[in-house]
Design a protein around this motif. Structure first.
Motif, PDB file in Angstrom:
ATOM      1  N   TRP A 194       0.922  -1.039  -0.046  1.00 29.94           N
ATOM      2  CA  TRP A 194       0.006   0.049   0.025  1.00 29.94           C
ATOM      3  C   TRP A 194       0.746   1.236   0.095  1.00 29.94           C
ATOM      4  CZ3 TRP A 194      -4.810   0.596  -1.157  1.00 29.94           C
ATOM      5  CH2 TRP A 194      -5.523   1.865  -0.597  1.00 29.94           C
ATOM      6  N   ARG A 197       2.519   1.632  -3.430  1.00 25.71           N
ATOM      7  CA  ARG A 197       1.782   2.340  -4.534  1.00 25.71           C
ATOM      8  C   ARG A 197       1.032   3.528  -4.135  1.00 25.71           C
ATOM      9  NH1 ARG A 197      -0.120  -1.789  -7.932  1.00 25.71           N
ATOM     10  NH2 ARG A 197      -2.097  -0.868  -8.115  1.00 25.71           N
ATOM     11  N   ARG A 198       0.637   3.585  -3.035  1.00 23.02           N
ATOM     12  CA  ARG A 198      -0.117   5.087  -2.749  1.00 23.02           C
ATOM     13  C   ARG A 198       0.448   6.038  -2.103  1.00 23.02           C
ATOM     14  NH1 ARG A 198      -5.608   4.187  -3.484  1.00 23.02           N
ATOM     15  NH2 ARG A 198      -5.656   6.303  -2.810  1.00 23.02           N
ATOM     16  N   THR A 199       1.702   6.359  -1.538  1.00 26.07           N
ATOM     17  CA  THR A 199       2.167   7.299  -0.882  1.00 26.07           C
ATOM     18  C   THR A 199       3.223   8.109  -1.419  1.00 26.07           C
ATOM     19  OG1 THR A 199       3.984   6.117   0.177  1.00 26.07           O
ATOM     20  CG2 THR A 199       1.708   6.044   1.195  1.00 26.07           C
TER      21      THR A 199
ATOM     22  N   PRO B 117      -2.137  10.801   4.409  1.00 26.44           N
ATOM     23  CA  PRO B 117      -0.864  10.224   3.507  1.00 26.44           C
ATOM     24  C   PRO B 117      -1.053   9.759   2.345  1.00 26.44           C
ATOM     25  CG  PRO B 117      -1.606   8.725   5.265  1.00 26.44           C
ATOM     26  CD  PRO B 117      -2.620   9.683   5.275  1.00 26.44           C
ATOM     27  N   PHE B 118      -2.127   9.446   1.793  1.00 30.82           N
ATOM     28  CA  PHE B 118      -2.162   8.709   0.698  1.00 30.82           C
ATOM     29  C   PHE B 118      -2.784   9.582  -0.389  1.00 30.82           C
ATOM     30  CE2 PHE B 118      -3.588   5.860   4.022  1.00 30.82           C
ATOM     31  CZ  PHE B 118      -2.566   5.041   3.815  1.00 30.82           C
ATOM     32  N   ILE B 119      -2.240   9.051  -1.695  1.00 24.77           N
ATOM     33  CA  ILE B 119      -2.267   9.926  -3.019  1.00 24.77           C
ATOM     34  C   ILE B 119      -3.558   9.633  -3.593  1.00 24.77           C
ATOM     35  CG2 ILE B 119      -1.673  10.087  -5.198  1.00 24.77           C
ATOM     36  CD1 ILE B 119       1.117   9.295  -4.263  1.00 24.77           C
TER      37      ILE B 119
END
Lengths: 331, 511
Positions: A194, A197-199, B117-119
């Motif tokens: 996670w 991929r997503r930060t 914190p997440f895109i």
């Protein structure tokens, strides 16, 4: 103003063979091997065996997550096996001196993170090669573990919370068991994937591994991201080492021998390129499991441990060859 | 100047900029002003200081003296990212993006829209689509990995990234040097859109013709000094070159090329191949006689470099009739090619030509080294003699033969590579884009040197994407199209129009 599509986009949007191979190769091979093993050996698919495969994967698996970050970013960490051993020793020493097992594990993880950070600083500020820096780490941290343990195995309690952290079964369905280390591995893989991929940390890791100078010019905080990656690798290695000590109920300075190589092998088998810029955490999970399944199969054939190493090595060579060939074709 | 309207604040105004490197004053009191919507060209020979000037503006180098004002505010540009914050973005020829990541990721790297914190992944993709659409690039899938795009499109993605970071001044550093004509046009139309939006462009290019298409004003530097600042259009190309090199334009007219008109020779071909084939080449036919310069033309990807590589033995599995004079077959490896008297000046100087960190001396004698050793020990005196001879002969400008070759200008690096080839005393020289990306002076010298070599009886195969160079330098040019040699033009038929027709494909020609 509109541009014509024809001559400017090079290839179709379908994914290249290399991409497909990297994504689906490891799980497909794993399923295939398990099926073959299931047909060939009695009880291979049974709960006892598969649960043990999962648990034996846990320690290298947790380490492989941090290793994946580092390899994608163009770095490497050879010190993880030594850090895991040190962590086992420090956990045992802390518990021995009356510290709560959780706190002992937490402190050891912090020590691992600091060791990672120190290596990161040497790489980033000293502009030294990661290979050499972490080779120095491999040697010196192992030395530290021997020093702290006085070259002796330090016993941990064989009951209570300490024992549970290493081996308690949390869930059991028809003999298929999930123990604490297995669960922690799964959580580490899930969170690790996670984050990658997503930060923005994850995005930066890819960018740095692909083209560090460009990443810097694009505003990626290259140094900070590298420090984070090394600290993460150290912390995860310490987590794995601590869990291993609780499981074995012993803090052993010679533990986790060659785990760095197993972790690197797992990451590469999982489709992450050693040249950086490409890879996945999920792939590393399949890579870890693949190597353990191969070892288990060789065990079941009744061959001795040397065969495990020989076959694992050859398997790694085959995987890397296939990757390289696919890569060349698609580039 | 056309844009010196009072009342409008210049986007960038620099005054008396000085920059000193050890031993050189790279910039000596340079002034420049760029107004909103202005397209300015920055030209000069290599080593004139234009790269240094760009780097000072873009925050790569620190100025030693002078002032930089951005929208009227005096600033100290601390770093490339600071320059971006100030609204100044630089697009380099070797696009600084991340090749293996998606277009969308490249557009938003290090400034992703986030939730905690997440895109916000979907947001990134839809924002990217909007941006691409705004600049007429809606055929690009934002999820596509960047490396699948052509260089031209990657540059455009870089430009869009710059604009979306609110760039007011986009500096384009040799953006067109590896683009095809059609791609150059795409780049220009996007540049014009930037200008319509009131942004400014500073355009650096060796291709003077292109500048007239987009730019209105011009800054010319020579030896670190400002020698022209004004409108571009009243200046002819010859006047520009004259100002760059500091000569009379009357002289330049004759000296724009270093090639001399030479009588056609070549009755006895030194190199003769018929229907040469390889995995990258469908059919190549050519002959080059002693004392002859034969051209090889074609668009990028037409197979001209592949043809040269097949001749030189770099490609495995070539088939076809052909040989060098006195040989039975074409060389099967570069080693054989060298032994048979063939030498190659490769297309990509950086990747295939130089050993960047090694000294000029080692680069120059790299090919001839085996003959300069006695029982494995290098004959140092002989090495020095050869190096000195070629440095003098080719006028290679350097401070020491021990300096790393990468510290030389492109033109001088190319001369070292040419010297390396010549040190082998070849009978046949294949020169693949020998003057690409080098300054006018060095280009002139290399061209005239190639003429000398042909005069001395060498057979020269000249590959070039510059039609002018082929028209001026050769009496006979073979044209490649879709990996086949499709035409051989000589005498009166060797004209710019015929070349273009044939390069576009023989079937598209009306005849």
């Amino acid at each position: 103003m509109s541009l014509s599509m024809s001559s400017f986009t090079r290839t179709s949007q379908s994914r290249s063979a290399a991409d497909l191979g990297q994504t689906f190769g490891p799980p497909a091979t794993l399923v295939l091997l398990i099926l073959v093993a299931g047909i060939s050996f009695d009880n291979f698919l049974g709960g006892a065996n598969l649960s043990s495969v999962a648990e034996r994967s846990a320690f290298v698996g947790i380490i492989a997550v941090g290793m994946t970050y580092l390899i994608i970013s163009g770095g490497i960490d050879l010190a993880v096996g030594s850090v895991a051993a040190l962590s086992g020793v420090t956990v045992a020493r802390f518990v021995e001196s009356g510290i709560h097992p959780f706190a002992a594990l937490g402190l050891s993880i912090a020590i691992g993170a600091i060791i990672g950070l120190i290596q990161g600083i040497a790489v980033v500020r000293g502009k030294l090669e990661p290979f050499i820096v972490t080779l120095a780490g491999l040697l010196s941290v192992r030395g530290l573990a021997l020093l702290i343990s006085d070259e002796q195995n330090i016993p941990l309690p064989n009951d209570g919370l300490a024992k549970s952290i290493g081996s308690a079964t949390l869930l059991s369905v028809g003999g298929y068991e999930i123990t604490v280390p297995t669960l922690i591995m799964l959580v580490t893989f899930a969170v690790g994937a996670w984050v990658l991929r997503r930060t923005s940390f994850g995005r930066s890791v890819f960018a740095i591994g692909d083209d560090e100078r460009s990443a810097c010019l694009l505003g990626v905080k290259v140094d900070r991201v590298k420090l984070q990656a090394y600290a993460t690798s150290g912390a995860l290695a310490a987590l794995a080492g601590g869990l291993l000590a609780f499981k074995l109920t012993i803090g052993r300075p010679f533990a986790a021998d060659a785990y760095e190589l197993q972790a690197i092998g797992a990451v590469v088998v999982g489709g992450t390129l050693l040249t950086g810029g490409r890879g996945t955490v999920v792939g590393s999970m399949f890579g870890t499991l693949l190597l353990v399944v191969i070892q288990t199969m060789i065990n079941r054939m009744g061959l001795n441990a040397f065969w495990q190493q020989l076959v694992s090595g050859l398997f790694l060579l085959v995987v890397v060859t296939i990757q390289t060939v696919l890569q060349r074709k698609s580039d | 100047m056309t844009n010196s309207n009072p009342g409008v604040t210049p986007i960038l105004e620099i005054a008396s900029i000085q920059k000193r490197f050890p031993g050189v004053l790279a910039l000596d009191g340079v002034d420049m002003r760029i107004m909103p919507g202005e397209a300015r060209s920055l030209i000069g020979q290599n080593g004139c200081g234009k790269s240094t000037l760009i780097k000072v503006i873009a925050g790569v180098h620190k100025k030693d003296a002078g002032s930089i004002r951005v929208l009227g505010q005096e600033v100290d540009v601390r770093s490339p990212s600071h320059a971006v914050d100030l609204g100044i973005s630089t697009i380099h020829q070797e696009v600084n993006l991340i090749p293996n990541r998606s277009v969308a990721e490249n557009l938003f790297l290090a400034r992703e829209p986030k939730l905690g914190p997440f895109i916000r992944q979907k947001h990134v993709v839809s924002e990217a689509s909007n941006l691409l659409m705004q600049y007429g690039l809606d055929h690009i899938d934002p999820k596509m990995p960047l490396h699948r795009l052509s260089i031209a499109l990657r540059q455009m993605v870089a430009i869009i990234r710059a604009v979306s970071q609110d760039a007011q001044l986009v500096i384009m550093d040799e953006p067109t040097s590896s683009l095809e004509a059609a791609e150059v046009e795409q780049l220009f139309s996007i540049s014009r859109q930037l200008l319509r939006e009131g942004r400014s462009v500073l355009f650096v290019s060796h291709r003077l013709d292109e500048l007239y298409e987009v730019c209105t004003t011009c800054t010319i530097l020579r030896d670190g000094k400002l020698v022209y600042d004004g409108d571009l259009h009243p200046m002819s190309k010859n006047e520009l070159v004259a100002t760059m090199v500091g000569r009379d334009s009357a002289n330049v007219d004759e000296q724009a090329t270093g090639f001399r008109k030479r009588p056609s020779m070549g009755d006895e071909p030194l190199l003769k191949v018929d229907n040469l084939q390889s995995s990258d080449l469908e059919s190549g036919t050519i002959q080059v006689g002693a004392g002859e310069i034969v051209g090889l033309a074609g668009l990028l990807g037409s197979g001209r470099t592949e043809f040269a590589e097949a001749l030189f033995g770099l490609t495995k599995g070539t088939r076809g009739d052909g040989a060098l004079e006195g040989q039975e077959a074409l060389p099967k490896s570069p080693t054989e090619a060298l032994a048979q008297g063939m030498a190659l000046v490769p297309e990509d100087r950086r990747e295939q030509g130089i050993l960047p960190g090694q000294s000029v001396r080692d680069n120059l004698v790299a090919a001839i080294m085996p003959t300069l050793t006695k029982r494995g020990v290098v004959d140092k005196a002989e090495v020095d003699r050869i190096v000195e001879k070629f440095v003098k002969e080719l006028g290679i400008k350097l401070s020491s033969v021990d300096q790393p070759i990468e510290t030389l200008s492109g033109g001088n690096q190319q001369k070292v590579i040419l010297a390396r080839c010549l040190s082998l005393d070849p009978k046949i020289l294949i020169a693949d884009e020998p003057t690409r990306g080098i300054d006018v002076g060095a280009k002139f010298e290399i061209q005239s040197r190639i003429s000398d070599l042909a005069d001395d009886g060498m057979a020269v195969l000249l590959i070039s994407s510059e039609l002018e160079e082929l028209l001026e330098g050769t009496e006979r040019t073979v044209v490649m199209h879709e990996r086949r040699s499709v035409a051989e033009l000589t005498g009166d038929s060797l004209t710019e129009n015929r070349l273009i027709d044939m390069m576009a494909g023989p079937e598209s020609s009306t005849q």
